[in-house]
Design an enzyme around this catalytic site. Structure first.
Site, PDB file in Angstrom:
ATOM      1  N   ARG A  40       1.460  31.703  18.625  1.00 15.94           N
ATOM      2  CA  ARG A  40       0.479  32.629  18.129  1.00 15.94           C
ATOM      3  C   ARG A  40       1.090  33.267  16.753  1.00 15.94           C
ATOM      4  O   ARG A  40       2.072  34.021  16.631  1.00 15.94           O
ATOM      5  CB  ARG A  40       0.350  33.758  19.224  1.00 15.94           C
ATOM      6  N   SER A 109      -9.087  34.854  27.230  1.00 24.43           N
ATOM      7  CA  SER A 109      -8.567  36.237  27.403  1.00 24.43           C
ATOM      8  C   SER A 109      -9.814  36.963  27.905  1.00 24.43           C
ATOM      9  O   SER A 109     -10.951  36.704  27.575  1.00 24.43           O
ATOM     10  CB  SER A 109      -8.056  36.932  25.994  1.00 24.43           C
ATOM     11  N   LYS A 138      -0.198  43.741  19.985  1.00 32.32           N
ATOM     12  CA  LYS A 138      -1.453  43.714  19.426  1.00 32.32           C
ATOM     13  C   LYS A 138      -2.080  45.026  18.983  1.00 32.32           C
ATOM     14  O   LYS A 138      -2.100  45.922  19.881  1.00 32.32           O
ATOM     15  CB  LYS A 138      -2.326  42.956  20.498  1.00 32.32           C
TER      16      LYS A 138
END
Length: 349
Positions: A40, A109, A138
């Site tokens: 990521r 997700s 996040k």
């Protein structure tokens, strides 16, 4: 390469690696026992990421662990990745699948049972649910909860990956709520020792490693051991069909898992409902201990059960992994039709 999504799932974000090489952190996570790696990188262009992604994909193949790329179907395809993870605003699965190929793992997700059902119906191989706890990894995320995990687990048949603020302090509660896997970023990437952090998180999962040959001459552990006393009480309550005594062995928030893809039963009331449906209905119910193995915080009980009603009788074998906290059972994971004890040292250490 396994398509199963279970155990520790480490997300490698180069910005979370405390100045260390992302490849080095990935290698340490793999050495610690992670069962999946996701790449990521929300900051750099894909061309800048390519060298890192190729290197980590290569090491994942060495460890026979799935390598999953976040967001970018073309990047996953370019490095021969095993999977792609999509957010709610990324490409839909129908558009991404032709890019990555039919055999590629695709995860999505989600935040609730409705989103999870839609993802499964669209062809997701697993769903992620979060954020379970507050997280700084996040900046824009929606809150979930432990109860939300249980709701999602009951709503879908694909594996459920929990994410968001998970640490060694709360991992057990996430697993007990029904998560098949826990996804972490900073808990491993930012840890002083990523290998040790991964190993501690991986050890939270009561998985069944490969079977070893049974030993008919193996001696049962001493009855004076506190873990053995709890196992004996567990067997005695089942054979006497003493519902109250059986439930009293469990902690109030204990979890009971069957190997059928069903959601876990959390708490004595839910476990009591299992008793009513699975024990009380039989005219005869017997459980025989074939072997008992004690290690760390619990026990593995190898058993044979006989159930009879009118002219019907069935007999089957398995292993219960019983984890113990204090003097109470914290969880039971049942593995049916096992013929011998697994090597439970890593599980219960």
């Amino acid at each position: 390469m396994t398509r199963t999504t279970s155990g520790l799932y480490v997300i490698i974000d180069p910005d979370a690696c405390a100045g260390r090489s992302a490849l080095d952190v990935a290698r340490l996570a793999l050495e610690g026992g992670t069962r999946a790696i996701q790449w990521r990188d929300k900051r750099r262009d894909k061309g800048e990421q390519l060298a890192d992604v190729r290197a980590i994909a290569r090491i994942c193949r060495e460890y026979d662990v799935p390598f999953i790329v976040n967001d970018h179907a073309d990047l996953a395809r370019a490095v021969g990745g095993d999977g792609l993870h999509l957010g709610q605003t990324d490409l839909p699965i129908a558009a991404a699948r032709p890019i990555v190929g039919a055999g590629t793992i695709v995860g999505v997700s989600t935040n609730n049972a409705d989103e999870a059902r839609l993802a499964e119906a669209a062809g997701a191989d697993y769903v992620a649910i979060g954020a379970i706890f507050p997280t700084g990894s996040k900046s824009i995320t929606r809150a979930a909860s432990l109860s939300r995990i249980t709701e999602v687990r009951a709503a879908v048949r694909v594996p459920v990956v929990a994410i968001g603020g998970i640490t060694t302090a709360n991992a057990a509660s996430v697993i007990a709520a029904g998560a098949d896997a826990i996804a972490v970023i900073s808990a491993v990437c930012a840890a002083p020792d990523p290998r040790a952090a991964a190993a501690e998180l991986a050890a939270a999962f009561p998985v069944a490693p490969p079977i070893r040959a049974p030993s008919s001459s193996a001696a049962l552990p001493s009855r004076t051991d506190p873990r053995r006393r709890i196992v004996d009480a567990y067997l005695d309550a089942l054979n006497r069909r003493d519902r109250a005594a059986f439930l009293a062995l469990f902690a109030p928030d204990a979890a009971q898992h069957d190997p059928l893809g069903e959601p876990p039963r959390i708490g004595r009331t839910a476990i009591g409902a299992w008793w009513d449906a699975g024990v009380t209905i039989w005219d005869e119910f017997r459980i025989e201990a074939r072997n008992i193995f004690l290690a760390g915080n619990g026990a593995a009980l190898e058993w044979t059960i006989t159930e009879a009603q009118a002219d019907q009788e069935r007999r089957f074998s398995g292993v219960d992994i019983i984890t113990i906290a204090g003097n109470e059972i914290a969880s039971v994971h049942a593995y049916w039709e096992r013929t011998s004890l697994p090597d439970f040292a890593p599980t219960l250490a």
